[in-house]
Scaffold this active site. Structure first.
Site, PDB file in Angstrom:
ATOM      1  N   ASP A  67       0.600  -1.170   0.024  1.00 45.51           N
ATOM      2  CA  ASP A  67      -0.034  -0.022   0.194  1.00 45.51           C
ATOM      3  C   ASP A  67       0.800   1.285  -0.046  1.00 45.51           C
ATOM      4  OD1 ASP A  67       0.884  -0.444   2.743  1.00 45.51           O
ATOM      5  OD2 ASP A  67      -0.951  -0.878   3.439  1.00 45.51           O
ATOM      6  N   ASN A 136      -7.910  -3.848  14.046  1.00 47.20           N
ATOM      7  CA  ASN A 136      -9.222  -4.263  13.536  1.00 47.20           C
ATOM      8  C   ASN A 136      -9.055  -5.359  12.666  1.00 47.20           C
ATOM      9  OD1 ASN A 136      -8.056  -3.021  11.376  1.00 47.20           O
ATOM     10  ND2 ASN A 136      -9.597  -1.398  11.292  1.00 47.20           N
ATOM     11  N   HIS A 138      -7.215  -5.539   9.822  1.00 41.39           N
ATOM     12  CA  HIS A 138      -6.938  -4.985   8.628  1.00 41.39           C
ATOM     13  C   HIS A 138      -5.671  -5.657   7.958  1.00 41.39           C
ATOM     14  CE1 HIS A 138      -4.961  -1.126   9.872  1.00 41.39           C
ATOM     15  NE2 HIS A 138      -3.740  -1.807   9.525  1.00 41.39           N
ATOM     16  N   GLU A 143      -9.798  -2.513   5.035  1.00 46.14           N
ATOM     17  CA  GLU A 143     -10.448  -2.285   6.541  1.00 46.14           C
ATOM     18  C   GLU A 143     -11.634  -3.077   6.523  1.00 46.14           C
ATOM     19  OE1 GLU A 143      -9.010  -0.612   8.898  1.00 46.14           O
ATOM     20  OE2 GLU A 143      -7.492   0.601   7.845  1.00 46.14           O
TER      21      GLU A 143
HETATM   22  C1  F6R Z   1       1.522  -1.789   6.125  1.00 44.96           C
HETATM   23  C2  F6R Z   1       0.038  -2.301   6.232  1.00 44.96           C
HETATM   24  C3  F6R Z   1      -0.732  -2.618   7.572  1.00 44.96           C
HETATM   25  C4  F6R Z   1      -0.014  -3.024   8.808  1.00 44.96           C
HETATM   26  C5  F6R Z   1      -0.542  -3.044   9.897  1.00 44.96           C
HETATM   27  C6  F6R Z   1       0.020  -3.401  11.397  1.00 44.96           C
HETATM   28  O1  F6R Z   1       1.759  -1.830   5.004  1.00 44.96           O
HETATM   29  O2  F6R Z   1      -0.417  -2.551   5.201  1.00 44.96           O
HETATM   30  O3  F6R Z   1      -1.789  -3.341   7.320  1.00 44.96           O
HETATM   31  O4  F6R Z   1       0.666  -4.146   8.359  1.00 44.96           O
HETATM   32  O5  F6R Z   1      -1.315  -1.769  10.121  1.00 44.96           O
HETATM   33  O6  F6R Z   1       0.773  -2.406  11.669  1.00 44.96           O
HETATM   34  P1  F6R Z   1       2.071  -2.694  12.647  1.00 44.96           P
HETATM   35  O7  F6R Z   1       3.084  -3.592  12.207  1.00 44.96           O
HETATM   36  O8  F6R Z   1       2.412  -1.154  12.657  1.00 44.96           O
HETATM   37  O9  F6R Z   1       1.252  -2.971  13.802  1.00 44.96           O
END
Ligand code: F6R
Length: 245
Positions: A67, A136, A138, A143
């Site tokens: 992303d 959540n 995602h 989401e």
């Molecule tokens: C990152 C991404 C997100 C993260 C997720 C967990 O490219 O797409 O889905 O993997 O938000 O983030 P952290 O590792 O910071 O807890």
């Protein structure tokens, strides 16, 4: 799904880096799907370390990131392109022309998504997709929703995400309100999935996503259907499912 339990974040990072490095050794021209966020940082550090010692060669590897924020330029230190350069690509012998992140500067959403889908289709499949998981459920910026979005699409960021990001920018206007993300179908088509999670604040979502019903309300739950998914968690992240694995 296969679970690997580790003592702590450091061991989680090493276990995941081992699997990624095995993938690169077995198939030097493999395609790695990569993630940003805080969880993969230890993995990237370990991979850089092994590269510096001469143990891994990334020269033929292609990478596809999950992303990118819409309207952020690659040299903005909050962009995911900047994150990947800083935390991995600048320190290994990868050909940057073969490292892909959605083009945040393309404001035409359809074009940005079509272009990224074409790139994904041109590499003939992601060999290994690394994923973090949001509180959540995602994955990428997919989401919770009423349906699974399939391919690359543009998402409106939750107000809470915009507010949380505001501290990194000079003004509220500069905070990204949208992002481009790889879709669930593309993630599910990866040959191998590697999910990493650390810390007790991920314990509830690990239980809900991987031991609860499969639903777009918890996007990561779809990974229960993937034929080759490995979940690497430290003890803290697994504390709510100890008796289930
Ligand atoms: C990152 C991404 C997100 C993260 C997720 C967990 O490219 O797409 O889905 O993997 O938000 O983030 P952290 O590792 O910071 O807890």
């Amino acid at each position: 799904m296969k679970f690997i339990r580790t003592e702590d974040y450091y061991q989680m990072s090493r276990a995941a880096a081992n699997i990624i490095s095995a993938q690169v050794i077995i198939k030097p021209d493999c395609v790695l799907g990569l993630a940003t966020g805080s969880t993969p940082l230890g993995i990237y550090k370990q991979l850089i370390d092994w590269y510096t010692k001469g143990d891994i060669d990334f020269s033929n590897v292609t990478t596809i990131n999950l992303d990118e924020y819409k309207a952020l330029s690659p040299d903005n230190d909050q962009s995911y392109r900047y994150f990947m350069n800083e935390n991995l690509f600048n320190h290994i012998n990868i050909n940057k022309n073969k490292t892909y992140v959605p083009n945040g500067l393309e404001l035409d959403e359809k074009k940005a998504c079509d272009d990224y889908n074409s790139i994904i289709n041109s590499v003939q499949g992601i060999d290994l997709q690394l994923l973090g998981i949001g509180h959540n459920g995602h994955i990428g910026f997919n989401e919770p929703s009423d349906c699974f979005a399939t391919e690359t699409h543009c998402v409106d960021l939750a107000q809470s995400t915009i507010e949380a990001n505001a501290r990194f920018f000079d003004s509220y206007e500069e905070v990204p309100k949208q992002a481009y993300t790889m879709g669930i179908k593309t993630i599910m088509h990866a040959k191998k999935i590697l999910v990493v999670a650390s810390g007790e604040n991920k314990a509830d979502i690990i239980k809900e996503a991987f031991f609860g019903p499969i639903t777009p309300k918890v996007p990561a739950s779809i990974l229960q259907l993937h034929p080759d998914a490995t979940i690497i968690c430290d003890n803290d992240a697994l504390q709510k499912v100890s008796e289930l694995i």
